[in-house]
Design an enzyme around this catalytic site. Structure first.
Site, short mmCIF file in Angstrom:
data_model
loop_
_atom_site.label_atom_id
_atom_site.label_comp_id
_atom_site.label_asym_id
_atom_site.label_seq_id
_atom_site.Cartn_x
_atom_site.Cartn_y
_atom_site.Cartn_z
N ASP A 38 -0.11 -5.28 -8.97
CA ASP A 38 1.09 -4.63 -9.46
C ASP A 38 2.31 -5.47 -9.12
OD1 ASP A 38 0.38 -2.15 -6.98
OD2 ASP A 38 1.43 -4.06 -6.73
N LYS A 82 3.35 -1.34 -11.21
CA LYS A 82 4.19 -0.17 -10.99
C LYS A 82 5.52 -0.74 -10.59
CE LYS A 82 0.69 2.44 -8.58
NZ LYS A 82 0.45 3.02 -7.28
N MET A 99 10.56 3.37 0.45
CA MET A 99 10.78 4.10 -0.81
C MET A 99 12.01 5.00 -0.72
SD MET A 99 6.97 5.03 -2.09
CE MET A 99 6.31 5.80 -0.66
#
Ligand code: SAH
Length: 471
Positions: free
Chosen positions: A36, A58, A168
């Site tokens: 990814d 992603k 995140m």
């Protein structure tokens, strides 16, 4: 059909060299690699040429492939009997849905193995100059995700630890800072954001909790980033070892040779491949004992000539009567792998350096073989001819262009051209050297090619003995 197997491999945080030895070995033998956006693109250079590379990327919340489809793909490929490497950013399991992929293998009856990786949670602070713990600051650390479902504005529960690291969290930073303050963290406690940790375009933005939101807004945070809060952030001033080194873009194929210049940003633009027709090479090989000298001007010249010899069932003994020169230490080291100690290796590693050495040798009437690429400079053959040698250039490989990954020149201090073809490839893909970016050339001929494009540069500084020992 042989049984397939899945390896969930932690790719590390960004710096390609932070993959584990085990991960690296598996990458090279995988039949299928699923990766990814967070996996370092450069790692794919280490895959087998026949490997199937699948981007399940992603990125910033956009899923190219839904997780269930990724799980299914992993299992299906293994059931086809393939060795599947699922390359995952950082550590395989930390906040990366790795356990779901492992569970899918378990459910699907597919054998799997998990290779941990260097997590960005610890590596990004480390490259920013912030240790996660320190005896004088704290001995406990918590790693949390700041990601919340849209609309969830409940306070984020901050774990009781002296250092807290948030992943995140870029979209949620206001909420995080407010939660920290509400839960007793002092306004003057330091917090740092580390963007693109361990990469050449890493940035560290730090301030007190009280001021951080304003500072972060001004800095326009980029993803991916981690946040680290606690006393350890104060050590950053003293322990910042990575950012002060200059970032040097290298387009040649052996970036490891230039680490004395700074942090190497490597982009491959050229690959050296076999030519289609070796009939001319075969004719020369059949009468190779007629030559007096072979001069290898690159590792690739040696690699492709010996590979052809071997294909014909021959080996280095064919060269027993010849004298051999190498343009520099790296080519000489490669020749040693074939059991050959070069007779001539100039200190000045260039065609000019070779000519200086050959000026001291009687070359009158000597037959010289030059195994080279399709396009190569005339300096060496012309110089040798000037000494009375009979020179035969022999094309043993050719170069092909590779489109490089993007480069953000705001973070590049210098460009190193290792050959004329890297100059041409640079112009093709990046158009021009932006102002303020320094240019180095490996040798004068390379700088002369740069000059043709109005690029002025200087010879690459050599590594001091001390630097060579350190690397
Ligand atoms: N398994 C990964 C984490 C996946 S979650 C690991 O161990 O690193 C994705 C989050 O990781 C991003 O939102 C960001 O917070 C962090 N991240 C990943 N790579 C990063 C990098 N190079 N620099 C800073 N943060 C990074």
């Amino acid at each position: 059909m042989s049984k397939g197997k899945v390896y969930l491999v932690g790719a590390g945080p960004g710096d390609v060299e932070l993959i584990t030895l085990k991960g690296f070995r598996l990458l090279a033998k995988a039949d299928v690699i699923l990766y990814d956006h967070l996996s370092s693109a450069g790692l794919l250079d280490f895959s087998a040429p026949s490997a199937e590379l699948i981007s399940v990327g992603k990125f910033a919340g956009k899923h190219t492939l839904p997780q269930e489809d990724i799980n299914r793909l992993i299992v299906d490929k293994a059931k086809e009997g393939k060795i599947v490497v699922r390359l995952k950013g950082g550590d395989s399991y930390l906040f990366g849905r790795g356990s779901e992929e492992a569970e899918a293998c378990f459910q699907g009856g597919v054998e799997f193995q998990v290779v941990p990786g260097v997590t960005s949670a610890l590596a990004a602070p480390c490259y920013a100059g912030i240790p996660a713990t320190d005896r004088d600051c704290t001995s406990d650390v918590a790693i949390v995700t700041g990601h919340r479902k849209a609309g969830d504005d409940k306070p984020i529960e901050i774990p009781k630890a002296g250092t807290v690291i948030f992943l995140m969290s870029v979209g949620n930073i206001k909420h995080i800072v407010n939660s920290l303050l509400d839960q007793g963290w002092p306004e003057d406690e330091m917090i740092a954001a580390v963007e693109k940790g361990t990469c050449y375009d890493q940035r560290v933005i730090k301030d007190t909790l009280g001021n951080f939101l304003k500072t972060a807004e001004k800095a326009k945070l980029r993803t991916p980033a981690i946040f680290i809060v606690g006393k350890v952030v104060q050590l950053q001033e003293k322990l910042d070892w990575f950012t002060p080194k200059p970032n040097v873009l290298v387009l040649g194929n052996h970036p490891e040779r230039y680490t004395h210049l700074g942090n190497i940003v490597h982009r491959r633009v050229i690959d050296c491949v076999a030519i289609e027709d070796y009939s001319k090479v075969d004719l020369v090989v059949d009468k190779i004992a007629d030559y007096d000298w072979i001069i290898f001007t690159s590792v690739n010249g040696a690699k492709h000539l010996f590979s052809r010899l071997n294909q014909k069932g021959l080996d280095t003994r064919e060269l027993a009567s010849l004298r051999i020169a190498a343009i520099g230490k790296t080519t000489a080291a490669r020749l040693l792998e074939y059991g050959i100690i070069a007779d001539v290796v100039p200190g000045n590693e260039s065609s000019a350096g070779l000519l200086e050495e050959f000026a001291k040798i009687d070359m009158e009437g000597k037959k010289v073989l030059l195994p080279q690429a399709e396009f190569s400079t005339k300096e060496l053959p012309e110089g040798l001819a000037g000494f009375g040698a009979e020179v035969e250039k022999l094309v043993v490989y050719r170069t092909v262009d590779i489109e490089p990954a993007e480069v953000d020149f705001d973070y590049i201090d210098a460009v190193l051209f290792t050959s004329g073809s890297t100059v041409r490839a640079f112009i093709k893909y990046f158009k021009e050297v932006p102002p303020g970016v320094k240019v180095y050339g490996l040798g004068e001929p390379t700088l002369a090619v740069a000059k043709e494009y109005n690029i002025t540069g200087e010879l690459m500084p050599k590594a001091s003995d001390d630097q060579e020992k350190k690397i």
